[in-house]
Design a protein around this motif. Structure first.
Motif, short mmCIF file in Angstrom:
data_model
loop_
_atom_site.label_atom_id
_atom_site.label_comp_id
_atom_site.label_asym_id
_atom_site.label_seq_id
_atom_site.Cartn_x
_atom_site.Cartn_y
_atom_site.Cartn_z
N LYS A 51 0.84 -1.20 0.00
CA LYS A 51 0.00 0.00 0.00
C LYS A 51 0.88 1.25 0.00
O LYS A 51 0.63 2.21 -0.75
N ASP A 52 1.92 1.23 0.82
CA ASP A 52 2.86 2.35 0.85
C ASP A 52 3.66 2.45 -0.45
O ASP A 52 3.92 3.56 -0.94
N VAL A 53 4.03 1.31 -1.00
CA VAL A 53 4.80 1.32 -2.25
C VAL A 53 3.98 1.90 -3.39
O VAL A 53 4.48 2.69 -4.19
N ILE A 54 2.70 1.53 -3.45
CA ILE A 54 1.82 2.08 -4.49
C ILE A 54 1.70 3.60 -4.34
O ILE A 54 1.69 4.33 -5.35
N ALA A 55 1.62 4.08 -3.11
CA ALA A 55 1.57 5.52 -2.89
C ALA A 55 2.85 6.19 -3.39
O ALA A 55 2.80 7.28 -3.98
N THR A 56 3.98 5.53 -3.18
CA THR A 56 5.27 6.07 -3.65
C THR A 56 5.33 6.06 -5.17
O THR A 56 5.80 7.02 -5.79
N ILE A 57 4.87 4.97 -5.78
CA ILE A 57 4.88 4.86 -7.24
C ILE A 57 4.06 5.98 -7.88
O ILE A 57 4.44 6.54 -8.91
N ARG A 58 2.94 6.34 -7.24
CA ARG A 58 2.01 7.33 -7.81
C ARG A 58 2.29 8.76 -7.34
O ARG A 58 1.54 9.67 -7.71
N ASN A 59 3.32 8.95 -6.56
CA ASN A 59 3.62 10.29 -6.06
C ASN A 59 3.76 11.27 -7.24
O ASN A 59 4.57 11.04 -8.13
N THR A 129 -5.50 -3.59 -9.25
CA THR A 129 -5.30 -2.17 -8.94
C THR A 129 -3.94 -1.69 -9.42
O THR A 129 -3.82 -0.63 -10.04
N LEU A 130 -2.90 -2.48 -9.17
CA LEU A 130 -1.56 -2.13 -9.64
C LEU A 130 -1.51 -2.06 -11.16
O LEU A 130 -0.97 -1.11 -11.74
N ASN A 131 -2.10 -3.05 -11.82
CA ASN A 131 -2.08 -3.07 -13.28
C ASN A 131 -2.84 -1.89 -13.89
O ASN A 131 -2.48 -1.41 -14.98
N SER A 132 -3.89 -1.42 -13.20
CA SER A 132 -4.64 -0.27 -13.72
C SER A 132 -3.77 0.98 -13.77
O SER A 132 -3.95 1.83 -14.64
N ILE A 133 -2.82 1.08 -12.86
CA ILE A 133 -1.88 2.21 -12.86
C ILE A 133 -0.99 2.15 -14.10
O ILE A 133 -0.76 3.16 -14.77
N TRP A 173 -1.75 9.50 -11.02
CA TRP A 173 -1.23 10.33 -9.94
C TRP A 173 -2.06 10.17 -8.67
O TRP A 173 -3.28 10.05 -8.72
N ASP A 174 -1.39 10.22 -7.54
CA ASP A 174 -2.06 10.13 -6.23
C ASP A 174 -2.60 11.51 -5.85
O ASP A 174 -1.84 12.48 -5.77
N ARG A 175 -3.91 11.59 -5.61
CA ARG A 175 -4.51 12.85 -5.18
C ARG A 175 -4.22 13.13 -3.71
O ARG A 175 -4.46 14.23 -3.21
N MET A 176 -3.79 12.09 -2.98
CA MET A 176 -3.44 12.22 -1.57
C MET A 176 -4.62 12.63 -0.70
O MET A 176 -4.46 13.40 0.26
N ASP A 177 -5.79 12.16 -1.05
CA ASP A 177 -6.96 12.37 -0.20
C ASP A 177 -7.84 11.13 -0.27
O ASP A 177 -7.58 10.21 -1.05
N GLU A 178 -8.88 11.09 0.54
CA GLU A 178 -9.72 9.90 0.63
C GLU A 178 -10.62 9.71 -0.59
O GLU A 178 -11.26 8.67 -0.74
N ASP A 180 -9.43 9.72 -3.58
CA ASP A 180 -8.57 9.14 -4.61
C ASP A 180 -9.05 7.74 -4.97
O ASP A 180 -9.32 6.90 -4.09
N ASP A 181 -9.16 7.45 -6.26
CA ASP A 181 -9.73 6.20 -6.74
C ASP A 181 -8.91 4.98 -6.29
O ASP A 181 -9.47 3.99 -5.81
N ILE A 182 -7.61 5.04 -6.42
CA ILE A 182 -6.76 3.91 -6.05
C ILE A 182 -6.76 3.71 -4.54
O ILE A 182 -6.80 2.57 -4.05
N ARG A 183 -6.73 4.78 -3.79
CA ARG A 183 -6.79 4.67 -2.32
C ARG A 183 -8.09 4.00 -1.88
O ARG A 183 -8.10 3.19 -0.94
N GLN A 184 -9.18 4.32 -2.54
CA GLN A 184 -10.47 3.70 -2.21
C GLN A 184 -10.46 2.21 -2.51
O GLN A 184 -10.99 1.41 -1.73
N LYS A 185 -9.87 1.84 -3.63
CA LYS A 185 -9.80 0.42 -3.99
C LYS A 185 -8.94 -0.36 -2.99
O LYS A 185 -9.28 -1.48 -2.59
N LEU A 186 -7.84 0.23 -2.59
CA LEU A 186 -6.97 -0.43 -1.61
C LEU A 186 -7.64 -0.50 -0.24
O LEU A 186 -7.44 -1.47 0.51
N GLN A 187 -8.43 0.51 0.10
CA GLN A 187 -9.17 0.47 1.36
C GLN A 187 -10.19 -0.65 1.35
O GLN A 187 -10.41 -1.32 2.37
N SER A 188 -10.81 -0.88 0.19
CA SER A 188 -11.76 -1.97 0.05
C SER A 188 -11.07 -3.32 0.27
O SER A 188 -11.63 -4.21 0.92
#
Length: 219
Positions: A51-59, A129-133, A173-178, A180-188
């Motif tokens: 989860k942290d790595v994906i956030a770094t990748i999308r920074n 989720t990773l592949n969608s990026i 790109w990471d919007r860095m808020d709740e 964010d589409d990828i953050r929501q998918k990872l939260q799920s």
């Protein structure tokens, strides 16, 4: 009196055997429970890492040198190359951190065997989720950014272009808020993982202890 004594001895032997059997069964349950807890902790820790790595990748912030390791096309222009390099950043960042995903996926079959085959969705959803990026990175770098401001578009065509470009950028790109589409998918995915592993961390009632406990002090 002798028969009563024999009955008492038989009961005592049966009770002792039952206590031994219960103790072995309890030990077995405790051992299995411990292994489940250790596996649950390992998968949770591995998930939080990716989860942290994906956030770094999308920074969205990058240095001028990122993306430069991409193999250049023979006929690409400088402007085309700059956009392709920008899209390649996520692939470059992934390559230096891919061991985290390898570790996570290595646990897949052990986790499925322990917690049920339906838990495969946890790993599948993470990889999807990773592949969608990566898909969005390619679409932006090879199509949408290349057309933006360079290919004449009008009306509905231009609006569709913008809508699709912004959608892919929201994944890239990471919007860095709740929101964010990828953050929501990872939260799920995390919610599913929490639901599956939560019982491991709840102390079970050891019913065998009721029968093996010494209720009365020796006289």
């Amino acid at each position: 009196m002798e028969s009563i004594a024999l009955i008492g001895q038989a009961i005592a032997v049966i009770a002792a055997c039952w206590a031994i059997i219960s103790g072995v069964g309890a030990w077995k349950r405790e051992f299995i429970g411990k292994r489940r807890i250790e596996l649950a902790e390992e998968v949770l820790a591995s998930f939080f890492e990716i989860k942290d790595v994906i956030a770094t990748i999308r920074n969205p912030f990058s240095s001028g040198d990122e993306g430069k390791s991409r193999k250049k096309g023979e006929h690409e222009t400088q402007d085309e190359g700059a956009l392709l390099d920008r899209g390649y950043i996520v692939f470059e960042r992934y390559e230096t951190r891919k061991e985290a995903f390898v570790r996570f996926n290595t646990l897949k079959y052990k986790f499925m065997a322990t917690f049920g085959p339906e838990t495969e969705d946890i790993f599948t959803d993470c990889n999807t989720t990773l592949n969608s990026i990566f898909v969005s990175a390619r679409q932006l770098a090879t199509h949408y950014w290349q057309r933006q401001g360079r290919v004449p578009m009008e009306g509905d065509e231009f609006q569709r272009h913008l809508d699709e470009m912004h959608r892919h950028e929201g994944i890239f790109w990471d919007r860095m808020d709740e929101e964010d589409d990828i953050r929501q998918k990872l939260q799920s995915v995390q919610d599913k993982l929490d639901t599956v592993t939560k019982p491991c961390f709840e102390e079970p009632m050891k019913t065998y202890s009721i029968f093996t406990k010494q209720w009365f002090a020796k006289g």
